[in-house]
Design a protein around this motif. Structure first.
Motif, PDB file in Angstrom:
ATOM      1  N   ALA A 377       0.783  -1.180   0.033  1.00  0.00           N
ATOM      2  CA  ALA A 377      -0.045  -0.047   0.024  1.00  0.00           C
ATOM      3  C   ALA A 377       0.949   1.185   0.041  1.00  0.00           C
ATOM      4  CB  ALA A 377      -0.979  -0.043   1.171  1.00  0.00           C
ATOM      5  N   ALA A 378       1.796   1.325   0.904  1.00  0.00           N
ATOM      6  CA  ALA A 378       2.836   2.206   0.814  1.00  0.00           C
ATOM      7  C   ALA A 378       3.493   2.556  -0.452  1.00  0.00           C
ATOM      8  CB  ALA A 378       3.913   2.106   1.817  1.00  0.00           C
ATOM      9  N   ASN A 379       3.781   1.499  -1.262  1.00  0.00           N
ATOM     10  CA  ASN A 379       4.538   1.583  -2.474  1.00  0.00           C
ATOM     11  C   ASN A 379       3.538   2.264  -3.484  1.00  0.00           C
ATOM     12  OD1 ASN A 379       6.648   1.028  -4.276  1.00  0.00           O
ATOM     13  ND2 ASN A 379       5.678  -0.574  -5.120  1.00  0.00           N
ATOM     14  N   GLY A 380       2.240   1.907  -3.415  1.00  0.00           N
ATOM     15  CA  GLY A 380       1.140   2.338  -4.279  1.00  0.00           C
ATOM     16  C   GLY A 380       0.753   3.696  -3.988  1.00  0.00           C
ATOM     17  N   GLY A 381       1.343   4.354  -2.890  1.00  0.00           N
ATOM     18  CA  GLY A 381       1.143   5.879  -2.682  1.00  0.00           C
ATOM     19  C   GLY A 381      -0.107   5.903  -1.516  1.00  0.00           C
ATOM     20  N   LYS A 382      -0.624   4.952  -1.060  1.00  0.00           N
ATOM     21  CA  LYS A 382      -1.628   4.999   0.133  1.00  0.00           C
ATOM     22  C   LYS A 382      -1.196   5.640   1.270  1.00  0.00           C
ATOM     23  CE  LYS A 382      -4.674   2.562  -2.216  1.00  0.00           C
ATOM     24  NZ  LYS A 382      -5.702   2.856  -2.859  1.00  0.00           N
ATOM     25  N   LEU A 383      -1.721   7.017   1.707  1.00  0.00           N
ATOM     26  CA  LEU A 383      -1.303   7.799   2.744  1.00  0.00           C
ATOM     27  C   LEU A 383      -1.151   7.226   4.066  1.00  0.00           C
ATOM     28  CD1 LEU A 383      -3.238  11.026   1.645  1.00  0.00           C
ATOM     29  CD2 LEU A 383      -1.110  10.221   0.862  1.00  0.00           C
ATOM     30  N   LEU A 384      -2.313   6.459   4.443  1.00  0.00           N
ATOM     31  CA  LEU A 384      -2.061   5.915   5.777  1.00  0.00           C
ATOM     32  C   LEU A 384      -1.064   4.994   5.872  1.00  0.00           C
ATOM     33  CD1 LEU A 384      -5.861   5.185   6.580  1.00  0.00           C
ATOM     34  CD2 LEU A 384      -4.355   6.809   7.640  1.00  0.00           C
ATOM     35  N   ALA A 385      -0.822   4.110   4.800  1.00  0.00           N
ATOM     36  CA  ALA A 385       0.519   3.282   4.903  1.00  0.00           C
ATOM     37  C   ALA A 385       1.987   4.126   4.965  1.00  0.00           C
ATOM     38  CB  ALA A 385       0.373   2.409   3.694  1.00  0.00           C
ATOM     39  N   ILE A 386       2.006   4.917   4.042  1.00  0.00           N
ATOM     40  CA  ILE A 386       3.126   5.946   4.181  1.00  0.00           C
ATOM     41  C   ILE A 386       3.551   6.529   5.459  1.00  0.00           C
ATOM     42  CG2 ILE A 386       4.405   8.136   3.355  1.00  0.00           C
ATOM     43  CD1 ILE A 386       2.760   7.363   0.693  1.00  0.00           C
ATOM     44  N   ALA A 387       2.182   6.943   6.130  1.00  0.00           N
ATOM     45  CA  ALA A 387       2.485   7.500   7.465  1.00  0.00           C
ATOM     46  C   ALA A 387       2.879   6.482   8.650  1.00  0.00           C
ATOM     47  CB  ALA A 387       1.099   8.042   8.119  1.00  0.00           C
ATOM     48  N   LYS A 388       2.726   5.074   8.329  1.00  0.00           N
ATOM     49  CA  LYS A 388       3.190   4.114   9.137  1.00  0.00           C
ATOM     50  C   LYS A 388       4.769   4.210   9.119  1.00  0.00           C
ATOM     51  CE  LYS A 388      -1.006   1.569   9.509  1.00  0.00           C
ATOM     52  NZ  LYS A 388      -1.733   0.214   9.122  1.00  0.00           N
ATOM     53  N   LEU A 389       5.322   4.471   8.127  1.00  0.00           N
ATOM     54  CA  LEU A 389       6.795   4.621   7.719  1.00  0.00           C
ATOM     55  C   LEU A 389       7.609   5.888   8.295  1.00  0.00           C
ATOM     56  CD1 LEU A 389       6.826   2.870   4.354  1.00  0.00           C
ATOM     57  CD2 LEU A 389       7.323   1.600   6.482  1.00  0.00           C
ATOM     58  N   LEU A 390       6.819   6.796   8.565  1.00  0.00           N
ATOM     59  CA  LEU A 390       7.340   8.156   9.079  1.00  0.00           C
ATOM     60  C   LEU A 390       7.242   8.305  10.749  1.00  0.00           C
ATOM     61  CD1 LEU A 390       5.666  10.479   6.337  1.00  0.00           C
ATOM     62  CD2 LEU A 390       8.194   9.727   6.527  1.00  0.00           C
ATOM     63  N   HIS A 391       8.256   8.934  11.219  1.00  0.00           N
ATOM     64  CA  HIS A 391       8.284   8.967  12.911  1.00  0.00           C
ATOM     65  C   HIS A 391       8.602  10.562  13.123  1.00  0.00           C
ATOM     66  CE1 HIS A 391       8.620   4.562  13.224  1.00  0.00           C
ATOM     67  NE2 HIS A 391       9.433   4.519  12.040  1.00  0.00           N
ATOM     68  N   ARG A 392       8.281  10.646  14.248  1.00  0.00           N
ATOM     69  CA  ARG A 392       8.408  12.113  14.747  1.00  0.00           C
ATOM     70  C   ARG A 392       9.772  12.884  14.399  1.00  0.00           C
ATOM     71  NH1 ARG A 392       5.112  14.444  19.458  1.00  0.00           N
ATOM     72  NH2 ARG A 392       4.329  12.177  19.241  1.00  0.00           N
ATOM     73  N   GLU A 393      10.756  11.852  14.598  1.00  0.00           N
ATOM     74  CA  GLU A 393      12.255  12.384  14.437  1.00  0.00           C
ATOM     75  C   GLU A 393      12.637  12.551  12.883  1.00  0.00           C
ATOM     76  OE1 GLU A 393      12.342   8.013  15.708  1.00  0.00           O
ATOM     77  OE2 GLU A 393      11.237   9.739  15.988  1.00  0.00           O
ATOM     78  N   ASP A 394      11.544  12.253  12.156  1.00  0.00           N
ATOM     79  CA  ASP A 394      11.789  12.578  10.879  1.00  0.00           C
ATOM     80  C   ASP A 394      11.459  14.159  10.236  1.00  0.00           C
ATOM     81  OD1 ASP A 394      12.501  10.149   9.729  1.00  0.00           O
ATOM     82  OD2 ASP A 394      10.545   9.358   9.902  1.00  0.00           O
ATOM     83  N   ALA A 395      10.745  14.829  11.267  1.00  0.00           N
ATOM     84  CA  ALA A 395      10.354  16.210  11.159  1.00  0.00           C
ATOM     85  C   ALA A 395      11.439  17.088  10.362  1.00  0.00           C
ATOM     86  CB  ALA A 395       9.647  16.830  12.365  1.00  0.00           C
TER      87      ALA A 395
END
Length: 422
Positions: A377-395
């Motif tokens: 889903a993340a590879n397909g551009g799904k926003l919720l899936a992409i969000a699961k791969l991002l962290h607060r320290e990525d800001a």
């Protein structure tokens, strides 16, 4: 007599040859002009890793003769960790694959002229009516398709192609023997396609090992030629990075390069400025159509060629209308079937290559915790899936990247990034 066809395709790569193949199946009079000589084809344009998946093989009827080796897994590596995903695939014998497309298209009636270099479009009252090739040779057609890759002589003349060097990726690959596919401390790469994210090997890109049977493999690296992704790098040329990897990775301790099996290529990792206009479409790497995240271009190119063939069929059936309004169907098909959410996925691609090497270790750790469906889903551009791969320290990383890549961010915001503009 005027040399005339329904459709003229410039370039016999996967996108152009598939477009011609589909059109010939529909009984259209189609001509393909290819720069290379037929003897030994392809020599100069044998540049693909050839990694693809069953969906491409079945969708386009590709025979086993075009496959070097079928694989069972995809492996993602960072400098210290790895993740294995069960995903069947195929490593193509790229020259045989291209020759099959030409041969099959010919059997359906497509005409091929090799050793024919296209130089520019023929114009009449501002509209494309054919192409000029080999100096002063001319051929006319209702529709012209540019499938020449980054060279794009027709698309550039028409202002359709606007490829930027800062988004150009270059690659080098060798077919090798003696590669240790299951070395202690590394993932088992037997029957696998491996992609490695590690700036020490490929800054602003990735490296790969694709198993091709026994102890042989396709081994290569590619990266975007953008100095922002190369800060702190030691080598200066892609060949130096490749040599450094071979010397440093124990899997290559006893490996040797197979003579005559070196491949080089380039592609642009950017959204298309335009896809078509009156009587004209651009396909494959001309657009470009490569998968931005993992560089898989064969399936995307084939899809773009098929979308162009479907559009040509629609425009030439019944009342012939090849105006820009009707040709725009190709753009709709491209954005829906070839590269959906392209701007969002391009943003994620450049962000991925911009991230420091240690962030890749965290990514691999996250993948172990998430389901295969989430990764897809993340590879397909799904926003919720992409969000699961991002962290607060990525800001801070996101902020720095956004500041330096405003055009990519603006494009992604059009397709709704998983965070707000603020």
């Amino acid at each position: 007599m005027t040399d005339r066809f329904d459709v003229v395709v410039a370039g016999a790569g996967p996108a152009g040859a598939q477009c011609a193949r589909d059109l010939a199946m529909r009984n259209y009079d189609v001509l393909v002009l290819e720069t290379e000589a037929e003897d030994g084809f392809p020599v100069q344009s044998n540049k693909s890793t050839g990694g693809t998946f069953p969906s491409m093989m079945s969708s386009f009827g590709i025979p086993d003769e075009a496959v070097m080796h079928y694989t069972e897994n995809v492996v993602l590596e960072s400098a210290t960790d790895d993740f294995t995903l069960q995903q069947p695939g195929a490593v193509l014998d790229f020259p045989n694959f291209k020759r099959f497309l030409v041969r099959d298209g010919r059997e359906y009636g497509a005409t091929y002229r090799f050793d024919s270099r296209v130089s520019k479009p023929l114009m009449d009252d501002g509209d494309v009516v054919g192409v000029r090739y080999d100096g002063d040779e001319e051929v006319y057609a209702d529709i012209v398709v540019d499938a020449t890759g980054p060279a794009a002589p027709i698309a550039k003349h028409l202002g359709v192609s606007e490829l930027e060097r800062k988004y150009q990726a270059i690659g080098i690959e060798w077919e090798m023997e003696g590669v240790e596919m299951d070395h202690p401390g590394y993932a088992d790469l037997s029957d696998a396609m491996m992609l490695r994210l590690d700036h020490d090997v490929a800054p602003g890109g990735y490296s790969w090992i694709f198993h091709t049977g026994e102890d042989t493999a396709k081994v290569g690296i590619c990266y975007i030629q953008n100095e922002k992704y190369h800060s702190g790098s030691t080598p200066t040329r892609i060949d130096d990075y490749f040599e450094h990897w071979l010397a440093d990775d124990p899997r290559f301790a006893d490996a040797e390069r197979i003579e005559g099996k070196q491949h080089r290529g380039s592609a642009h990792i950017q959204p298309p400025a335009q896809l078509c206009t009156d009587n004209f479409m651009a396909v494959g790497d001309t657009v470009p159509s490569i998968d931005p995240l993992w560089g898989e271009g064969i399936h995307k190119g084939m899809k773009s060629g098929r979308a162009a063939a479907v559009t040509a069929d629609r425009c030439l059936t019944g009342i012939k209308d090849t105006s820009a309004d009707e040709i725009e169907v190709y753009a709709d098909l491209w954005h829906r079937n070839v590269a959906p959410k392209v701007k969002l996925r391009l943003f994620m691609t450049h962000l991925l290559y911009y991230a420091p090497t240690e962030r890749y270790d965290r990514l691999i750790h996250d993948l172990h915790q998430l389901s295969a469906d989430t990764l897809a889903a993340a590879n397909g551009g799904k926003l919720l899936a992409i969000a699961k791969l991002l962290h607060r320290e990525d800001a801070s990383l996101l902020w720095e990247f956004a500041r330096e890549n405003r055009d990519l961010v603006a494009g992604a915001l059009d397709q709704k990034l998983p965070f707000s503009r603020s």
